[in-house]
Design a protein around this motif. Structure first.
Motif, mmCIF file in Angstrom:
data_model
loop_
_atom_site.group_PDB
_atom_site.id
_atom_site.type_symbol
_atom_site.label_atom_id
_atom_site.label_comp_id
_atom_site.label_asym_id
_atom_site.label_seq_id
_atom_site.Cartn_x
_atom_site.Cartn_y
_atom_site.Cartn_z
ATOM 1 N N THR A 290 120.360 55.911 42.182
ATOM 2 C CA THR A 290 121.105 56.539 41.322
ATOM 3 C C THR A 290 120.722 56.410 39.824
ATOM 4 N N GLN B 206 124.168 61.852 41.370
ATOM 5 C CA GLN B 206 124.431 61.443 42.707
ATOM 6 C C GLN B 206 124.582 60.029 42.805
ATOM 7 N N TYR C 202 124.849 56.534 44.886
ATOM 8 C CA TYR C 202 124.119 56.434 46.351
ATOM 9 C C TYR C 202 125.041 55.049 46.802
ATOM 10 N N CYS D 135 125.495 65.249 53.011
ATOM 11 C CA CYS D 135 126.541 65.003 52.048
ATOM 12 C C CYS D 135 127.478 66.225 52.019
ATOM 13 N N SER E 79 124.721 59.793 49.607
ATOM 14 C CA SER E 79 125.076 60.088 48.148
ATOM 15 C C SER E 79 126.291 61.062 47.970
ATOM 16 N N ARG E 80 126.908 60.759 46.617
ATOM 17 C CA ARG E 80 128.128 61.647 46.443
ATOM 18 C C ARG E 80 128.019 62.115 44.842
ATOM 19 N N PRO E 81 128.192 63.398 44.542
ATOM 20 C CA PRO E 81 128.287 63.792 43.071
ATOM 21 C C PRO E 81 129.353 63.127 42.323
#
Length: 293
Positions: A122, A35, A37, A20, A52-54
């Motif tokens: 998530t 996060q 997903y 990530c 995943s991304r915050p």
């Protein structure tokens, strides 16, 4: 806010953990981050299937987070699983179970598995969500997932695969085995992994859940063939009748004694002297009349 996601059991054998990239977000001190997903649009580079991304979450209610997740813009190279957007709707969140309704446009096959993984990984980061229940009302089917059912990295080299047998009672209280796959680098952890799988995994069709869902395995050791198991107080909720208590105790004993090296199980519940409806004061060995033919 965040829960630790245990990466143990296998559902998506093709998924590998993706790196990530760091991102900087400006948010108010009150906002939390979790996060989100997504699927990787192209895996030609070997990056894997999930990423995943915050994301800042201004409203931590499950329905609000779900709506934000399903409508949030994705970054280049990532996407929601095919068919996920528009085919899932919030139904309820009670006792740690987030229930989502699927319509007739919900994905099937691998896209359905990817959707289940993305949603579960998530949403279970929220303190109020421990599992995700997906209901296809038009087919009268449902599935329940926890985060530890999804493999996010390739552990085949350092964590061999083992098949264990989980025992569930039928409507008559007779036990039936169902196979489950667990991974561990230490075979001594098999009893613990098998028991955790019995508690947390989806119950097969036509069988019933005997061990209360929130039960935690606080300690487990095996000495001279006897498995000593300490369970959390949630296990006491099975002690409502002789049938319920017997189903729970026997499911545990049968599951553990199906493993090599375990012949009996000594159960105890933290802070309790025992069960009212079933004697657990002595080690318990499975009996032939426990099982369905």
């Amino acid at each position: 806010m965040h829960k630790r996601i245990c990466l143990t059991a296998v559902l998506l054998a093709l998924c590998m953990l993706c790196g990530c990239s760091a991102a900087v977000y400006i948010r108010s001190p009150e906002e939390q981050q979790i996060q989100f997903y997504y699927c990787v649009k192209s895996t030609d580079t070997g990056a894997g299937a999930l990423i995943s991304r915050p994301v800042s979450v201004p409203d931590e209610r499950p329905d609000a987070v779900l709506q934000q997740y399903l409508t949030a813009p994705t970054e280049e190279g990532t996407a929601l699983p095919d068919g996920l957007r528009g085919s899932y709707s919030f139904e309820s969140c009670e006792d740690g179970t987030l229930t989502l309704l699927l319509d007739e446009n919900a994905p099937e096959g691998l896209p359905a598995s990817l959707s289940a993984a993305c949603l579960t990984l998530t949403m279970t980061q929220l303190d109020s969500v421990e599992r995700v229940r997906l209901v296809r009302a038009y087919r009268q089917t449902e599935s329940t997932y926890t985060a530890d059912q999804f493999l996010l990295y390739d552990t085949s080299a350092d964590q061999p695969e083992y098949v264990v047998r989980l025992y569930y009672p039928d409507k008559d209280g007779l036990l039936t085995a169902r196979k489950a796959v667990v991974r561990t680098a230490d075979a001594n952890q098999l009893p613990l992994l098998a028991l955790q799988a019995l508690v947390s995994r989806e119950v097969p069709v036509n069988l019933t859940r005997a061990v209360p869902y929130r039960t935690q395995v606080l300690d487990l050791s095996v000495t001279n063939g006897s498995a000593s198991v300490v369970l959390s107080g949630e296990f006491m909720s099975c002690d409502t009748s002789a049938r319920q208590a017997a189903n729970a105790v026997r499911s545990i004993a049968a599951t553990l004694c199906a493993l090599d090296g375990v012949t009996a199980v000594q159960l105890s519940v933290i802070g309790e002297t025992g069960l009212t409806h079933y004697d657990i004061s002595q080690p318990i060995a499975p009996q032939a009349d426990w099982y369905a033919e």
